[in-house]
Scaffold this motif. Structure first.
Motif, PDB file in Angstrom:
ATOM      1  N   PHE A   1       0.849  -1.186   0.000  1.00  0.00           N
ATOM      2  CA  PHE A   1       0.000   0.000   0.000  1.00  0.00           C
ATOM      3  C   PHE A   1       0.887   1.239   0.000  1.00  0.00           C
ATOM      4  N   ASN A   2       0.441   2.282  -0.659  1.00  0.00           N
ATOM      5  CA  ASN A   2       1.156   3.558  -0.680  1.00  0.00           C
ATOM      6  C   ASN A   2       0.128   4.676  -0.710  1.00  0.00           C
ATOM      7  N   PHE A   3       0.116   5.501   0.325  1.00  0.00           N
ATOM      8  CA  PHE A   3      -0.855   6.585   0.439  1.00  0.00           C
ATOM      9  C   PHE A   3      -0.116   7.910   0.515  1.00  0.00           C
ATOM     10  N   SER A   4      -0.590   8.887  -0.231  1.00  0.00           N
ATOM     11  CA  SER A   4       0.037  10.207  -0.277  1.00  0.00           C
ATOM     12  C   SER A   4      -0.998  11.269   0.050  1.00  0.00           C
TER      13      SER A   4
ATOM     14  N   TYR B   1       7.242   2.962   5.681  1.00  0.00           N
ATOM     15  CA  TYR B   1       7.820   4.294   5.443  1.00  0.00           C
ATOM     16  C   TYR B   1       6.772   5.342   5.819  1.00  0.00           C
ATOM     17  N   TRP B   2       7.253   6.385   6.481  1.00  0.00           N
ATOM     18  CA  TRP B   2       6.366   7.474   6.931  1.00  0.00           C
ATOM     19  C   TRP B   2       7.133   8.766   6.717  1.00  0.00           C
ATOM     20  N   THR B   3       6.624   9.640   5.861  1.00  0.00           N
ATOM     21  CA  THR B   3       7.315  10.887   5.558  1.00  0.00           C
ATOM     22  C   THR B   3       6.403  12.075   5.819  1.00  0.00           C
ATOM     23  N   ALA B   4       7.034  13.186   6.151  1.00  0.00           N
ATOM     24  CA  ALA B   4       6.343  14.457   6.355  1.00  0.00           C
ATOM     25  C   ALA B   4       7.331  15.567   6.032  1.00  0.00           C
ATOM     26  N   ASP B   5       6.933  16.816   6.289  1.00  0.00           N
ATOM     27  CA  ASP B   5       7.822  17.946   5.984  1.00  0.00           C
ATOM     28  C   ASP B   5       9.131  17.882   6.761  1.00  0.00           C
ATOM     29  N   SER B   6       9.096  17.313   7.940  1.00  0.00           N
ATOM     30  CA  SER B   6      10.273  17.307   8.802  1.00  0.00           C
ATOM     31  C   SER B   6      11.214  16.148   8.539  1.00  0.00           C
ATOM     32  N   GLY B   7      10.897  15.288   7.572  1.00  0.00           N
ATOM     33  CA  GLY B   7      11.807  14.190   7.250  1.00  0.00           C
ATOM     34  C   GLY B   7      11.063  12.913   6.936  1.00  0.00           C
ATOM     35  N   SER B   8      11.781  11.820   6.959  1.00  0.00           N
ATOM     36  CA  SER B   8      11.196  10.515   6.672  1.00  0.00           C
ATOM     37  C   SER B   8      11.673   9.497   7.696  1.00  0.00           C
TER      38      SER B   8
ATOM     39  N   PHE C   1       5.179  -1.690  16.018  1.00  0.00           N
ATOM     40  CA  PHE C   1       4.670  -2.949  16.546  1.00  0.00           C
ATOM     41  C   PHE C   1       3.849  -3.589  15.427  1.00  0.00           C
ATOM     42  N   TYR C   2       4.526  -4.460  14.695  1.00  0.00           N
ATOM     43  CA  TYR C   2       4.011  -4.969  13.427  1.00  0.00           C
ATOM     44  C   TYR C   2       2.648  -5.635  13.583  1.00  0.00           C
ATOM     45  N   GLY C   3       2.486  -6.434  14.618  1.00  0.00           N
ATOM     46  CA  GLY C   3       1.239  -7.165  14.790  1.00  0.00           C
ATOM     47  C   GLY C   3       0.071  -6.323  15.258  1.00  0.00           C
ATOM     48  N   HIS C   4       0.347  -5.093  15.693  1.00  0.00           N
ATOM     49  CA  HIS C   4      -0.718  -4.186  16.142  1.00  0.00           C
ATOM     50  C   HIS C   4      -0.992  -3.073  15.134  1.00  0.00           C
ATOM     51  N   GLY C   5      -0.131  -2.926  14.132  1.00  0.00           N
ATOM     52  CA  GLY C   5      -0.295  -1.832  13.184  1.00  0.00           C
ATOM     53  C   GLY C   5      -0.053  -0.478  13.804  1.00  0.00           C
ATOM     54  N   ILE C   6       0.838  -0.411  14.797  1.00  0.00           N
ATOM     55  CA  ILE C   6       1.098   0.821  15.537  1.00  0.00           C
ATOM     56  C   ILE C   6       2.549   1.240  15.351  1.00  0.00           C
ATOM     57  N   ALA C   7       2.767   2.498  14.968  1.00  0.00           N
ATOM     58  CA  ALA C   7       4.102   3.086  14.904  1.00  0.00           C
ATOM     59  C   ALA C   7       4.145   4.247  15.891  1.00  0.00           C
ATOM     60  N   VAL C   8       5.190   4.299  16.720  1.00  0.00           N
ATOM     61  CA  VAL C   8       5.300   5.309  17.781  1.00  0.00           C
ATOM     62  C   VAL C   8       6.611   6.058  17.620  1.00  0.00           C
ATOM     63  N   ILE C   9       6.539   7.385  17.510  1.00  0.00           N
ATOM     64  CA  ILE C   9       7.736   8.230  17.499  1.00  0.00           C
ATOM     65  C   ILE C   9       7.970   8.728  18.916  1.00  0.00           C
TER      66      ILE C   9
ATOM     67  N   SER D   1       3.591   4.235   3.514  1.00  0.00           N
ATOM     68  CA  SER D   1       3.571   3.026   2.698  1.00  0.00           C
ATOM     69  C   SER D   1       4.015   1.843   3.542  1.00  0.00           C
ATOM     70  N   PHE D   2       3.471   0.680   3.235  1.00  0.00           N
ATOM     71  CA  PHE D   2       3.795  -0.546   3.955  1.00  0.00           C
ATOM     72  C   PHE D   2       3.237  -1.727   3.180  1.00  0.00           C
ATOM     73  N   SER D   3       3.648  -2.912   3.571  1.00  0.00           N
ATOM     74  CA  SER D   3       3.098  -4.141   3.008  1.00  0.00           C
ATOM     75  C   SER D   3       2.361  -4.894   4.102  1.00  0.00           C
ATOM     76  N   SER D   4       1.181  -5.372   3.785  1.00  0.00           N
ATOM     77  CA  SER D   4       0.410  -6.156   4.740  1.00  0.00           C
ATOM     78  C   SER D   4       0.730  -7.631   4.544  1.00  0.00           C
ATOM     79  N   SER D   5       0.498  -8.395   5.566  1.00  0.00           N
ATOM     80  CA  SER D   5       0.678  -9.843   5.493  1.00  0.00           C
ATOM     81  C   SER D   5      -0.599 -10.502   5.991  1.00  0.00           C
ATOM     82  N   VAL D   6      -1.187 -11.334   5.144  1.00  0.00           N
ATOM     83  CA  VAL D   6      -2.461 -11.965   5.461  1.00  0.00           C
ATOM     84  C   VAL D   6      -2.337 -13.464   5.211  1.00  0.00           C
ATOM     85  N   THR D   7      -2.856 -14.249   6.122  1.00  0.00           N
ATOM     86  CA  THR D   7      -2.895 -15.695   5.947  1.00  0.00           C
ATOM     87  C   THR D   7      -4.207 -16.099   5.289  1.00  0.00           C
ATOM     88  N   ILE D   8      -4.119 -16.746   4.159  1.00  0.00           N
ATOM     89  CA  ILE D   8      -5.310 -17.289   3.526  1.00  0.00           C
ATOM     90  C   ILE D   8      -5.179 -18.811   3.520  1.00  0.00           C
TER      91      ILE D   8
END
Length: 340
Positions: free
Chosen positions: A23-26, A161-168, A190-198, A239-246
């Motif tokens: 996924f890639n969102f702008s 990846y997470w980017t803004a005016d102040s950097g990436s 925290f990959y399994g929770h979908g949480i990124a903390v700065i 942007s990131f890649s998801s992982s799903v078990t089917i």
């Protein structure tokens, strides 16, 4: 027309496997779209005696949360073993020993040691890395939350990846967030929770020139400005890649050499029969097999496999790429795979 044969338990195999999607969102609007739902929050260490919701500052672009509660929730879930400056690698785990009490009842007690290190903070690797969490009054953290419908089982390591005016910022595959311009650890994912903390590390995040970051789109950066910009900026990408078990279910359809040895195709018969009698010839609608179908070498072909429930309701159809002749001397096996 159809011919039916039930499956045995050994004929059905369910196999899990993982698939990934990128996924890639702008732009802030793309993140908060109803089909995406990625939200950003600011957490603030507000050291007050009472929590007063009416005056507490809020945060969030999609759902509104209180900054104080965001800070406290992240601290409790992910950093409760890392709150002292001397414990940036985690509080040592205390394994308290059991001993028999001295009172007449003979009760068993836990030794009276600190509970530091007993919290589970969802480590993302078996490697040892320092974690920093700001604890001064007014300290701020930035949180990006990806809904489970987007990341599936977990965010694939080395894909964030997470980017803004102040950097990436990007992840190193071990649960650390790296500030690109300086290469410093600035938080955790925290990959399994979908949480990124700065959280920063208490030092300037960028390449420092004087008292500010030199060469970035914002000059004079402090950690607070960096965190706020990642959370509030409209010029943001993620942007990131998801992982799903089917699960793939394989049905083994086995036709024995003595089964299904007569075709179900109605074109195998004629439409009428000529009968000769003393009063003349006449036609009767009694069908009969065409000549080629009565030969000993004749064997029908399979073109379609249908899967039915116990009530003979059709659930799925599998079409063969070309007709398959059923062997009169050995078993014929057709594998039907269904992904779900």
């Amino acid at each position: 027309m159809s011919a039916y044969k039930p499956f045995l338990s050994t004929d059905i195999i369910v196999a899990p496997f993982e698939v990934n999607k990128s996924f890639n969102f702008s732009g802030a609007a793309a993140l908060t779209a109803s089909s995406v739902g990625i939200d950003r929050y600011l957490g603030t260490n507000i050291q007050s005696l009472y929590f007063i919701s009416e005056s507490a500052p809020t945060t969030g672009q999609i759902t509104t949360q209180y900054q104080e509660l965001v800070y406290n929730s992240v601290k409790q879930l992910y950093y409760s073993n890392y709150l002292n400056a001397t414990e940036s690698y985690g509080s040592p785990v205390v394994t308290a020993s059991l001993y028999v009490g001295s009172d007449p009842s003979g009760d068993v007690y836990l030794s009276p040691y600190s509970s530091a290190g007993r919290y589970y903070n969802y480590p993302q690797t078996t490697l040892t890395f320092p974690k920093y969490f700001p604890t001064l009054s007014g300290s701020q953290i930035g949180v990006l939350s990806v809904p489970v419908g987007m990341f599936g089982n977990y965010i694939a390591p080395n894909s964030f990846y997470w980017t803004a005016d102040s950097g990436s910022i990007y992840d190193d595959g071990e649960g650390n967030l790296i500030f690109s311009s300086s290469g410093k650890i600035c938080g955790n994912i925290f990959y399994g929770h979908g949480i990124a903390v700065i959280t920063s590390d208490g030092q300037p995040l960028g390449d420092v020139y004087g008292t500010g970051t030199y060469g970035s789109s914002l000059y004079g950066l402090t950690d607070t400005i960096v965190v706020e910009n990642f959370v509030t900026s409209s010029n943001v990408t993620c942007s990131f890649s998801s992982s799903v078990t089917i699960y793939e279910t394989q049905y083994k359809c086995t036709i024995r050499d003595n089964e299904f040895n007569f075709t179900q195709n109605p074109s195998i018969t004629s439409g009428s029969t000529v009968v000769t009698s003393s009063i003349g010839d006449f036609y009767t609608p009694t069908p009969y097999l065409l000549g080629f179908a009565t030969a000993s070498y004749f064997s029908p072909y399979v073109t379609t496999v249908g899967l039915y429930d116990d009530s003979y309701q059709l659930l799925a159809i599998g079409k063969l790429s070309q007709p398959l002749q059923i062997s009169p001397t050995t078993d014929t096996t057709i594998l039907v795979n269904i992904d779900r």
